[in-house]
Enzyme design. Structure first.
Site, PDB file in Angstrom:
ATOM      1  N   MET A   1       0.805  -1.398  -0.003  1.00 37.81           N
ATOM      2  CA  MET A   1      -0.056  -0.263  -0.047  1.00 37.81           C
ATOM      3  C   MET A   1       0.935   1.194   0.100  1.00 37.81           C
ATOM      4  O   MET A   1       0.426   2.260   0.269  1.00 37.81           O
ATOM      5  CB  MET A   1      -0.914  -0.073   1.271  1.00 37.81           C
ATOM      6  CG  MET A   1      -2.010  -1.250   1.109  1.00 37.81           C
ATOM      7  SD  MET A   1      -3.495  -0.644   2.000  1.00 37.81           S
ATOM      8  CE  MET A   1      -2.981  -0.144   3.484  1.00 37.81           C
TER       9      MET A   1
ATOM     10  N   HIS B   1       9.439  -3.427   3.397  1.00 36.98           N
ATOM     11  CA  HIS B   1       9.016  -3.746   2.105  1.00 36.98           C
ATOM     12  C   HIS B   1      10.218  -3.918   1.223  1.00 36.98           C
ATOM     13  O   HIS B   1      10.293  -4.897   0.594  1.00 36.98           O
ATOM     14  CB  HIS B   1       8.269  -2.256   1.716  1.00 36.98           C
ATOM     15  CG  HIS B   1       7.176  -2.141   2.242  1.00 36.98           C
ATOM     16  ND1 HIS B   1       6.733  -0.837   2.979  1.00 36.98           N
ATOM     17  CD2 HIS B   1       5.954  -2.562   2.181  1.00 36.98           C
ATOM     18  CE1 HIS B   1       5.701  -1.012   3.680  1.00 36.98           C
ATOM     19  NE2 HIS B   1       5.168  -2.020   3.092  1.00 36.98           N
TER      20      HIS B   1
ATOM     21  N   GLN C   1     -10.350  -2.270   1.828  1.00 42.28           N
ATOM     22  CA  GLN C   1     -10.104  -2.665   3.072  1.00 42.28           C
ATOM     23  C   GLN C   1     -10.153  -1.858   4.177  1.00 42.28           C
ATOM     24  O   GLN C   1      -9.621  -2.091   5.446  1.00 42.28           O
ATOM     25  CB  GLN C   1      -8.668  -3.567   2.927  1.00 42.28           C
ATOM     26  CG  GLN C   1      -7.519  -2.584   2.725  1.00 42.28           C
ATOM     27  CD  GLN C   1      -6.105  -3.081   2.362  1.00 42.28           C
ATOM     28  OE1 GLN C   1      -5.973  -3.820   1.473  1.00 42.28           O
ATOM     29  NE2 GLN C   1      -5.353  -3.391   3.275  1.00 42.28           N
TER      30      GLN C   1
ATOM     31  N   GLU D   1       5.291 -11.276   7.505  1.00 42.88           N
ATOM     32  CA  GLU D   1       4.803 -11.958   8.503  1.00 42.88           C
ATOM     33  C   GLU D   1       4.302 -11.178   9.791  1.00 42.88           C
ATOM     34  O   GLU D   1       3.486 -11.871  10.560  1.00 42.88           O
ATOM     35  CB  GLU D   1       5.878 -13.009   9.121  1.00 42.88           C
ATOM     36  CG  GLU D   1       6.155 -14.103   8.126  1.00 42.88           C
ATOM     37  CD  GLU D   1       7.354 -15.144   8.602  1.00 42.88           C
ATOM     38  OE1 GLU D   1       7.683 -14.787   9.521  1.00 42.88           O
ATOM     39  OE2 GLU D   1       7.546 -15.948   7.662  1.00 42.88           O
ATOM     40  N   LYS D   2       4.452  -9.820   9.670  1.00 45.26           N
ATOM     41  CA  LYS D   2       3.993  -9.094  10.533  1.00 45.26           C
ATOM     42  C   LYS D   2       2.440  -9.096  10.569  1.00 45.26           C
ATOM     43  O   LYS D   2       1.616  -8.955  11.446  1.00 45.26           O
ATOM     44  CB  LYS D   2       4.432  -7.603  10.510  1.00 45.26           C
ATOM     45  CG  LYS D   2       3.970  -6.463  11.585  1.00 45.26           C
ATOM     46  CD  LYS D   2       4.577  -5.141  11.432  1.00 45.26           C
ATOM     47  CE  LYS D   2       4.072  -4.406  10.387  1.00 45.26           C
ATOM     48  NZ  LYS D   2       2.725  -4.002  10.516  1.00 45.26           N
TER      49      LYS D   2
ATOM     50  N   SER E   1       6.515  -0.134  10.247  1.00 48.02           N
ATOM     51  CA  SER E   1       5.266  -0.132   9.518  1.00 48.02           C
ATOM     52  C   SER E   1       4.910   1.270   9.093  1.00 48.02           C
ATOM     53  O   SER E   1       5.541   2.330   9.552  1.00 48.02           O
ATOM     54  CB  SER E   1       4.207  -0.058  10.825  1.00 48.02           C
ATOM     55  OG  SER E   1       2.917   0.060  10.479  1.00 48.02           O
TER      56      SER E   1
END
Length: 280
Positions: free
Chosen positions: A29, A36, A60, A147-148, A184
């Site tokens: 996103m 990333h 979403q 996997e987060k 994040s």
């Protein structure tokens, strides 16, 4: 190469496949960070060409969530993708991805009900819809996810299995800051004080992991270790704390098989997630 239309992606991928080249996909996103980059570099190491999608997916996000405020910087994202070795960046507009009269949904029942799904009821339907579209558009050999977002990864793997999609889903480890905070895009929302307070996520999980390694197996006791640590941070409030079977995502009372220990925590107004998998 930066493209904005589905046809451009399809034409390029068809040309690659005509040459016998393998293709990897990294759906994102945007507002990319080192987490990333690790996905892109993994994809580059395993495929001849790599497509990165940069699309803040409206389906979403629920009402009153942060779709409009979600950070965006396509120029910075494109530079990171190019530097990491990606071959093509796909940055569509919402009306390129969705027809105004669309009426098709994609839902994975069961796995989407707990954890983040319990708090964000429309979220995983939107994730499944956009990921299925991206897989149909790009037709990659492999697709890479962090996997987060452990619940998302489990749901996508199940969707791909159930729909007989011809793609390998690859999960990649959580990438953390030096002090332990999981990377994040939403970390940019945190003030300096909140950024420090956010360390309670990894700290609480590390305490739980240590207790489990010392032999703790009762889920309610593991829950209390995490809950007490989060409660010790005034700026943090637990949204959920879950100890679930790592495959079915169903809650367990006793750790007898591999489990996912997952948390969502509000730090100020920002909701952050983190997890670890404990293998028996």
């Amino acid at each position: 190469m930066l493209v904005h239309t589905i046809n451009e992606v399809r034409e390029q991928v068809k040309a690659w496949k005509k040459e016998g080249l393998s293709v990897g996909l990294v759906p994102t996103m945007g507002y990319l960070h080192e987490g990333h980059r690790s996905l892109i570099e993994k994809a580059v190491s395993e495929n001849d060409r790599v497509v990165v999608s940069v699309f803040v997916n409206p389906t979403q996000f629920g009402p009153n969530e942060d779709y409009d405020d979600y950070p965006r910087d396509i120029e910075k994202d494109y530079d990171l993708c190019s530097d990491a070795g990606a071959s093509l960046v796909f940055n569509p507009a919402p009306d390129e991805m969705y027809f105004p009269d669309r009426c098709t949904t994609v839902n994975v029942e069961g796995l989407s009900k707990g954890l983040c799904g319990a708090k964000r009821p429309v979220h995983f339907g939107g994730v499944c819809l956009v990921v299925s579209k991206l897989l149909n558009i790009v037709t990659p050999d492999r697709a890479y996810f962090g996997e987060k977002d452990a619940q998302q990864l489990a749901i996508i793997k199940r969707m791909v299995r159930d729909l007989s999609m011809d793609v390998q889903i690859v999960g990649c480890p959580i990438v953390r800051e030096a002090d332990g905070l999981a990377k994040s895009s939403r970390n940019t929302y945190l003030s300096a004080d909140e950024r420090q307070a956010a360390l309670v996520l990894s700290r609480s999980l590390n305490k739980a992991k240590a207790a489990m390694e010392d032999g703790m197996r009762n889920a309610s006791e593991i829950y209390k270790v995490i809950s007490d640590e989060i409660a010790s941070e005034p700026l943090a409030k637990a949204d959920y704390i879950e100890i679930v079977d790592s495959e079915t995502l169903q809650p367990v009372e006793t750790v007898e098989k591999d489990v996912l220990v997952a948390i969502a925590v509000f730090v100020g107004k920002t909701r952050l997630i983190d997890n670890f998998t404990y293998r028996v």
